[in-house]
Design a protein around this motif. Sequence first.
Motif, PDB file in Angstrom:
ATOM      1  N   ASP A 103     -17.053   1.490   6.120  1.00  0.00           N
ATOM      2  CA  ASP A 103     -17.734   1.278   4.909  1.00  0.00           C
ATOM      3  C   ASP A 103     -17.540   2.352   3.769  1.00  0.00           C
ATOM      4  OD1 ASP A 103     -18.919  -0.926   6.171  1.00  0.00           O
ATOM      5  OD2 ASP A 103     -20.799   0.058   6.834  1.00  0.00           O
ATOM      6  N   ASP A 104     -17.253   3.465   4.250  1.00  0.00           N
ATOM      7  CA  ASP A 104     -16.893   4.644   3.243  1.00  0.00           C
ATOM      8  C   ASP A 104     -15.580   4.176   2.762  1.00  0.00           C
ATOM      9  OD1 ASP A 104     -19.144   5.998   3.555  1.00  0.00           O
ATOM     10  OD2 ASP A 104     -18.264   7.358   5.127  1.00  0.00           O
ATOM     11  N   ASP A 105     -14.518   3.661   3.337  1.00  0.00           N
ATOM     12  CA  ASP A 105     -13.198   3.437   2.718  1.00  0.00           C
ATOM     13  C   ASP A 105     -13.344   2.351   1.746  1.00  0.00           C
ATOM     14  OD1 ASP A 105     -11.707   5.187   4.520  1.00  0.00           O
ATOM     15  OD2 ASP A 105     -11.533   3.598   6.195  1.00  0.00           O
ATOM     16  N   LEU A 106     -14.135   1.250   2.099  1.00  0.00           N
ATOM     17  CA  LEU A 106     -14.372   0.302   1.189  1.00  0.00           C
ATOM     18  C   LEU A 106     -15.147   0.527  -0.012  1.00  0.00           C
ATOM     19  CD1 LEU A 106     -14.916  -2.692   3.616  1.00  0.00           C
ATOM     20  CD2 LEU A 106     -12.956  -2.272   2.598  1.00  0.00           C
ATOM     21  N   ALA A 107     -16.003   1.537   0.127  1.00  0.00           N
ATOM     22  CA  ALA A 107     -16.858   2.042  -1.104  1.00  0.00           C
ATOM     23  C   ALA A 107     -15.842   2.884  -2.123  1.00  0.00           C
ATOM     24  CB  ALA A 107     -17.726   2.720  -0.517  1.00  0.00           C
ATOM     25  N   ALA A 108     -15.051   3.823  -1.266  1.00  0.00           N
ATOM     26  CA  ALA A 108     -13.749   4.357  -2.130  1.00  0.00           C
ATOM     27  C   ALA A 108     -12.937   3.430  -2.878  1.00  0.00           C
ATOM     28  CB  ALA A 108     -13.161   5.222  -1.322  1.00  0.00           C
ATOM     29  N   LEU A 109     -12.508   2.155  -2.165  1.00  0.00           N
ATOM     30  CA  LEU A 109     -11.697   1.382  -2.835  1.00  0.00           C
ATOM     31  C   LEU A 109     -12.342   0.727  -3.937  1.00  0.00           C
ATOM     32  CD1 LEU A 109      -9.117  -0.272  -2.531  1.00  0.00           C
ATOM     33  CD2 LEU A 109     -10.179  -1.651  -1.211  1.00  0.00           C
ATOM     34  N   ARG A 110     -13.494   0.218  -3.906  1.00  0.00           N
ATOM     35  CA  ARG A 110     -14.179  -0.263  -5.192  1.00  0.00           C
ATOM     36  C   ARG A 110     -14.588   0.676  -6.068  1.00  0.00           C
ATOM     37  NH1 ARG A 110     -18.479  -3.092  -7.496  1.00  0.00           N
ATOM     38  NH2 ARG A 110     -18.679  -5.134  -7.141  1.00  0.00           N
ATOM     39  N   VAL A 170      -9.375  -6.874 -12.584  1.00  0.00           N
ATOM     40  CA  VAL A 170     -10.442  -6.084 -11.679  1.00  0.00           C
ATOM     41  C   VAL A 170     -11.558  -6.817 -11.116  1.00  0.00           C
ATOM     42  CG1 VAL A 170     -12.193  -4.525 -12.406  1.00  0.00           C
ATOM     43  CG2 VAL A 170     -10.059  -4.133 -13.430  1.00  0.00           C
ATOM     44  N   ASP A 171     -11.973  -7.856 -12.072  1.00  0.00           N
ATOM     45  CA  ASP A 171     -12.905  -8.926 -11.359  1.00  0.00           C
ATOM     46  C   ASP A 171     -12.713  -9.471 -10.061  1.00  0.00           C
ATOM     47  OD1 ASP A 171     -14.883  -8.115 -13.434  1.00  0.00           O
ATOM     48  OD2 ASP A 171     -14.358 -10.152 -14.656  1.00  0.00           O
ATOM     49  N   ASP A 178     -15.750  -7.058  -2.073  1.00  0.00           N
ATOM     50  CA  ASP A 178     -16.944  -7.660  -1.652  1.00  0.00           C
ATOM     51  C   ASP A 178     -16.980  -8.610  -0.274  1.00  0.00           C
ATOM     52  OD1 ASP A 178     -18.289  -6.432  -3.685  1.00  0.00           O
ATOM     53  OD2 ASP A 178     -18.545  -8.382  -4.959  1.00  0.00           O
ATOM     54  N   ALA A 179     -15.688  -9.369  -0.395  1.00  0.00           N
ATOM     55  CA  ALA A 179     -15.798 -10.062   0.974  1.00  0.00           C
ATOM     56  C   ALA A 179     -15.272  -9.109   2.203  1.00  0.00           C
ATOM     57  CB  ALA A 179     -14.636 -11.167   0.725  1.00  0.00           C
ATOM     58  N   LEU A 180     -14.376  -8.066   1.882  1.00  0.00           N
ATOM     59  CA  LEU A 180     -14.134  -7.261   2.851  1.00  0.00           C
ATOM     60  C   LEU A 180     -15.363  -6.396   3.527  1.00  0.00           C
ATOM     61  CD1 LEU A 180     -10.800  -5.664   1.433  1.00  0.00           C
ATOM     62  CD2 LEU A 180     -11.016  -6.885   3.615  1.00  0.00           C
ATOM     63  N   ALA A 181     -16.526  -5.991   2.451  1.00  0.00           N
ATOM     64  CA  ALA A 181     -17.363  -5.145   3.005  1.00  0.00           C
ATOM     65  C   ALA A 181     -18.540  -6.410   3.615  1.00  0.00           C
ATOM     66  CB  ALA A 181     -18.175  -4.771   1.777  1.00  0.00           C
ATOM     67  N   ALA A 182     -18.539  -7.596   3.368  1.00  0.00           N
ATOM     68  CA  ALA A 182     -19.242  -8.436   4.306  1.00  0.00           C
ATOM     69  C   ALA A 182     -18.477  -8.945   5.406  1.00  0.00           C
ATOM     70  CB  ALA A 182     -19.469  -9.642   3.443  1.00  0.00           C
ATOM     71  N   ARG A 183     -17.187  -8.240   5.680  1.00  0.00           N
ATOM     72  CA  ARG A 183     -16.634  -8.441   7.181  1.00  0.00           C
ATOM     73  C   ARG A 183     -16.186  -9.932   7.164  1.00  0.00           C
ATOM     74  NH1 ARG A 183     -14.532  -3.293   7.715  1.00  0.00           N
ATOM     75  NH2 ARG A 183     -16.369  -2.020   7.134  1.00  0.00           N
ATOM     76  N   ASP A 184     -15.669 -10.670   5.895  1.00  0.00           N
ATOM     77  CA  ASP A 184     -15.396 -12.043   6.017  1.00  0.00           C
ATOM     78  C   ASP A 184     -13.770 -12.187   5.687  1.00  0.00           C
ATOM     79  OD1 ASP A 184     -15.028 -14.738   5.525  1.00  0.00           O
ATOM     80  OD2 ASP A 184     -17.152 -15.044   4.355  1.00  0.00           O
ATOM     81  N   ALA A 185     -13.189 -12.064   6.818  1.00  0.00           N
ATOM     82  CA  ALA A 185     -11.885 -12.014   6.456  1.00  0.00           C
ATOM     83  C   ALA A 185     -11.219 -13.283   5.903  1.00  0.00           C
ATOM     84  CB  ALA A 185     -11.364 -11.639   7.964  1.00  0.00           C
ATOM     85  N   ASP A 186     -11.935 -14.400   6.091  1.00  0.00           N
ATOM     86  CA  ASP A 186     -11.295 -15.663   5.813  1.00  0.00           C
ATOM     87  C   ASP A 186     -11.518 -15.754   4.138  1.00  0.00           C
ATOM     88  OD1 ASP A 186     -10.396 -16.455   8.057  1.00  0.00           O
ATOM     89  OD2 ASP A 186     -12.299 -17.728   8.456  1.00  0.00           O
ATOM     90  N   ALA A 187     -12.617 -15.350   3.760  1.00  0.00           N
ATOM     91  CA  ALA A 187     -12.922 -15.287   2.541  1.00  0.00           C
ATOM     92  C   ALA A 187     -12.121 -14.145   1.675  1.00  0.00           C
ATOM     93  CB  ALA A 187     -14.348 -14.901   2.101  1.00  0.00           C
ATOM     94  N   ALA A 189      -9.265 -13.200   2.506  1.00  0.00           N
ATOM     95  CA  ALA A 189      -7.881 -13.771   2.251  1.00  0.00           C
ATOM     96  C   ALA A 189      -7.600 -14.822   1.532  1.00  0.00           C
ATOM     97  CB  ALA A 189      -7.365 -14.235   3.943  1.00  0.00           C
ATOM     98  N   THR A 190      -8.396 -15.690   1.426  1.00  0.00           N
ATOM     99  CA  THR A 190      -8.455 -16.834   0.373  1.00  0.00           C
ATOM    100  C   THR A 190      -8.658 -16.064  -1.115  1.00  0.00           C
ATOM    101  OG1 THR A 190      -9.592 -18.228   1.880  1.00  0.00           O
ATOM    102  CG2 THR A 190      -9.832 -18.715  -0.712  1.00  0.00           C
ATOM    103  N   LEU A 191      -9.198 -15.319  -1.200  1.00  0.00           N
ATOM    104  CA  LEU A 191      -9.525 -14.685  -2.520  1.00  0.00           C
ATOM    105  C   LEU A 191      -8.407 -13.735  -2.790  1.00  0.00           C
ATOM    106  CD1 LEU A 191     -13.337 -13.265  -2.457  1.00  0.00           C
ATOM    107  CD2 LEU A 191     -12.349 -14.997  -4.113  1.00  0.00           C
ATOM    108  N   ALA A 192      -7.337 -13.348  -1.762  1.00  0.00           N
ATOM    109  CA  ALA A 192      -6.285 -12.549  -2.201  1.00  0.00           C
ATOM    110  C   ALA A 192      -5.020 -13.406  -2.653  1.00  0.00           C
ATOM    111  CB  ALA A 192      -5.921 -11.851  -1.043  1.00  0.00           C
TER     112      ALA A 192
END
Length: 230
Positions: A103-110, A170-171, A178-187, A189-192
């Motif tokens: 979670d800290d990794d993703l917070a730093a990324l954001r 940026v958006d 946000d999808a990574l933080a929710a641990r939704d890999a499919d979402a 990947a689709t967004l990427a």
Amino acid sequence: MPALTPDLADASSVHDRLRQAILSLDYIPGERLTERGLEADLGSSRTPIRGALLRLEAEGLVRREGRGWTTAPIDLAEIRALAEYREGVEVAAIRLACARASDDDLAALRSGLEATDEEDVLGHGNGFHEVLGRLSGNPFLAEAMSGVMTRLLRPRWLEARTPDSRMQAVDEHRAIVDALAARDADAAATLAVAHIRTTTARILATLAEERRRLRGRGLAIIDSGTTTEA
């Protein structure tokens, strides 16, 4: 271009400074380079200049032209091919990052997405994708991501000049996090994939719309898929 700050630099420093100047379009694609001119620009001797040029040739940023050198042109076919390659690499990295990043990794990324200056947004954008590669925990994916984003830096620099374009990117990055933080890999990947495709479309559209102006600056744009030059 204005002379870069002179510096008694070793070969690695010369390479790094010349590479940055090429990536940031201080030396425009298609510009002729001479060792004598680079000596003056970089405040260095010919031996490290030659070493730097050989490394940059291996990285695809300069080309030999007879006995001299030119910066590599921007190739529209390469941009399209990189987008295809990037989809596979980035989706794989994101799926692993979803499971492995803290979670800290993703917070730093954001937190790195809050830049508003043109250069900062572009830098954070490149860094964003490179960090995604590292968060996969797979060094080969991380290396691949870094290489792709380096190849795309020059055309992205041209595309990211408008505030709307920068903020859209940026958006899209925020939505991925946000999808990574929710641990939704499919979402995620689709967004990427959507982000890669929209960014590629914006880059190609920008280059197509501004070919005449860019030609006036002497900036070389080619399409090796059609052998059509700007």
